[in-house]
Design a protein around this motif. Structure first.
Motif, short mmCIF file in Angstrom:
data_model
loop_
_atom_site.label_atom_id
_atom_site.label_comp_id
_atom_site.label_asym_id
_atom_site.label_seq_id
_atom_site.Cartn_x
_atom_site.Cartn_y
_atom_site.Cartn_z
N SER A 21 0.83 -1.21 0.00
CA SER A 21 0.00 0.00 0.00
C SER A 21 0.86 1.26 0.00
O SER A 21 0.50 2.27 -0.61
CB SER A 21 -0.94 0.00 1.21
OG SER A 21 -0.19 -0.05 2.42
N ILE A 22 2.03 1.19 0.69
CA ILE A 22 2.92 2.34 0.72
C ILE A 22 3.53 2.57 -0.65
O ILE A 22 3.64 3.71 -1.12
CB ILE A 22 4.02 2.15 1.79
CG1 ILE A 22 3.40 2.12 3.19
CG2 ILE A 22 5.07 3.26 1.69
CD1 ILE A 22 4.40 1.93 4.29
N TRP A 23 3.92 1.46 -1.33
CA TRP A 23 4.46 1.61 -2.67
C TRP A 23 3.42 2.22 -3.60
O TRP A 23 3.74 3.07 -4.44
CB TRP A 23 4.91 0.24 -3.21
CG TRP A 23 6.18 -0.25 -2.60
CD1 TRP A 23 6.34 -1.33 -1.78
CD2 TRP A 23 7.48 0.33 -2.74
NE1 TRP A 23 7.65 -1.47 -1.40
CE2 TRP A 23 8.38 -0.46 -1.97
CE3 TRP A 23 7.98 1.44 -3.43
CZ2 TRP A 23 9.74 -0.20 -1.91
CZ3 TRP A 23 9.34 1.71 -3.36
CH2 TRP A 23 10.20 0.90 -2.60
N LYS A 24 2.18 1.79 -3.47
CA LYS A 24 1.11 2.34 -4.30
C LYS A 24 0.92 3.82 -4.01
O LYS A 24 0.69 4.62 -4.91
CB LYS A 24 -0.19 1.58 -4.07
CG LYS A 24 -0.17 0.15 -4.58
CD LYS A 24 -1.50 -0.56 -4.32
CE LYS A 24 -1.47 -1.97 -4.85
NZ LYS A 24 -2.75 -2.68 -4.57
N TRP A 25 0.98 4.18 -2.71
CA TRP A 25 0.82 5.58 -2.34
C TRP A 25 1.95 6.42 -2.91
O TRP A 25 1.72 7.51 -3.45
CB TRP A 25 0.78 5.72 -0.83
CG TRP A 25 0.53 7.13 -0.38
CD1 TRP A 25 -0.66 7.74 -0.16
CD2 TRP A 25 1.54 8.12 -0.10
NE1 TRP A 25 -0.49 9.03 0.22
CE2 TRP A 25 0.85 9.31 0.27
CE3 TRP A 25 2.92 8.13 -0.13
CZ2 TRP A 25 1.52 10.47 0.60
CZ3 TRP A 25 3.59 9.30 0.20
CH2 TRP A 25 2.90 10.45 0.57
N LEU A 26 3.18 5.91 -2.83
CA LEU A 26 4.33 6.65 -3.36
C LEU A 26 4.23 6.80 -4.88
O LEU A 26 4.54 7.86 -5.44
CB LEU A 26 5.63 5.92 -2.99
CG LEU A 26 6.01 5.96 -1.51
CD1 LEU A 26 7.23 5.08 -1.25
CD2 LEU A 26 6.28 7.39 -1.05
N ALA A 27 3.76 5.74 -5.56
CA ALA A 27 3.60 5.82 -7.01
C ALA A 27 2.54 6.83 -7.38
O ALA A 27 2.71 7.65 -8.29
CB ALA A 27 3.24 4.44 -7.56
N GLY A 28 1.41 6.82 -6.65
CA GLY A 28 0.35 7.79 -6.91
C GLY A 28 0.80 9.21 -6.65
O GLY A 28 0.49 10.13 -7.41
N ALA A 29 1.56 9.40 -5.56
CA ALA A 29 2.06 10.73 -5.23
C ALA A 29 3.03 11.22 -6.30
O ALA A 29 3.02 12.41 -6.67
CB ALA A 29 2.75 10.72 -3.87
N GLY A 30 3.85 10.33 -6.83
CA GLY A 30 4.78 10.73 -7.88
C GLY A 30 4.07 11.13 -9.16
O GLY A 30 4.46 12.09 -9.84
N ILE A 31 3.00 10.41 -9.49
CA ILE A 31 2.23 10.74 -10.69
C ILE A 31 1.51 12.08 -10.53
O ILE A 31 1.43 12.89 -11.45
CB ILE A 31 1.23 9.62 -11.01
CG1 ILE A 31 1.98 8.34 -11.39
CG2 ILE A 31 0.28 10.03 -12.13
CD1 ILE A 31 1.10 7.13 -11.56
N ALA A 32 0.97 12.32 -9.31
CA ALA A 32 0.18 13.53 -9.08
C ALA A 32 1.06 14.76 -8.82
O ALA A 32 0.57 15.89 -8.92
CB ALA A 32 -0.76 13.32 -7.90
#
Length: 291
Positions: A21-32
């Motif tokens: 979930s943290i990896w997903k959050w970091l990926a989403g934050a990078g995209i946004a």
């Protein structure tokens, strides 16, 4: 196992312990991050600066004097801006729903193309073209004069009136509104329309009872975006003017900056416009989040 292998194994073990979930959050934050940065740099920061300066007087004190002066000088123009934007929005939604519904039921590519032309016309060009078209001896009156609908010695003019301003704003925004509304209507399954037709529904009932309810989300987004655009419109109101002295707020803001050089009042007018549009912006963001 040597030291290098031990270190790699320890690193792999630590990485494996990080929840997905943290990896997903970091990926989403990078995209946004790029989009959020643009909003922060070009909207949030200027708004904070404008808000701060709107309370600052010429001697450096922070008071409500600029807002008091803005309301004292431009209260009538504030209501005029709301009236013009609201009236233009109502006419725009009515036209876009009717046109979008008819184009959804009966394909007419050339008509659809005609109504999308305003998308590619700059605001300044629209203001000038409407001023020429609606002037006392402009294109419209010249075409109507042979019909004997008015006295040639008392030529009517709506170029510098509220009606002319509303017409210009509606024409400029009709392409954008129709594009979104028609897209929503085309997303409605044909089975609903065929079922209504089998029950005897005509084109108006299909638009009112089927297409309009099922496309209300997109119509709401159109209302929000076009209302905010009309509130912040400058080129068309500046070109069209107003015969009775009333102006849109952005024209008043320009006057305060260029001629009066009163940046406090100008920022106050800007903040007031922000606040009026803020409710529409929040509504729009909620719609985007639900999509």
């Amino acid at each position: 196992m040597n030291n290098a292998q031990t270190a790699r194994a320890a690193g792999t073990e630590r990485t494996a312990k990080i929840p997905s979930s943290i990896w997903k959050w970091l990926a989403g934050a990078g995209i946004a991050a790029p989009a959020v940065s643009i909003v922060g740099i070009f909207f949030v920061y200027p708004f904070i600066q404008s808000l701060t300066e709107s309370f600052r007087t010429e001697d450096g004190a922070y008071t409500l004097a600029n807002y008091g002066k803005a309301f004292r000088l431009y209260a009538g123009d504030m209501w005029f801006t709301l009236w013009v934007s609201g009236l233009s929005l109502g006419l725009l939604l009515l036209l876009s729903v009717l046109l979008g519904g008819l184009l959804r039921l009966k394909t007419a590519s050339f008509v659809e193309f005609l109504f999308k032309i305003p998308l590619f016309v700059p605001f300044v060009v629209v203001g000038h073209a409407m001023r020429v078209f609606l002037a006392p001896h402009g294109t419209l009156n010249s075409a109507l004069m042979p019909l004997g609908l008015y006295d040639p010695d008392q030529v009517p003019s709506i170029a510098f009136s509220t009606a002319g301003l509303v017409l210009a704003l509606v024409w400029k925004n009709i392409g954008f509104a129709l594009l979104l509304v028609l897209g929503a209507f085309r997303g409605v399954d044909n089975s609903y329309l065929e079922a209504a037709r089998n029950q005897g529904a005509g084109s108006f009932r299909l638009i009112k009872d089927i297409l309009l309810p099922m496309g209300k989300g997109s119509i709401g987004v159109v209302a929000v975006l076009t209302f905010s655009s009309m509130m912040g419109s400058f080129s068309i109101p500046a070109m069209m003017g107003s015969a009775d002295g009333r102006q849109m707020l952005m024209v008043d803001l320009y006057y305060q900056i260029v001629y009066q050089q009163d940046y406090g009042v100008a920022n106050a007018l800007g903040v007031i416009s922000y606040l009026v549009s803020m409710g529409a912006a929040i509504y729009y963001m909620k719609k985007v989040a639900k999509a």
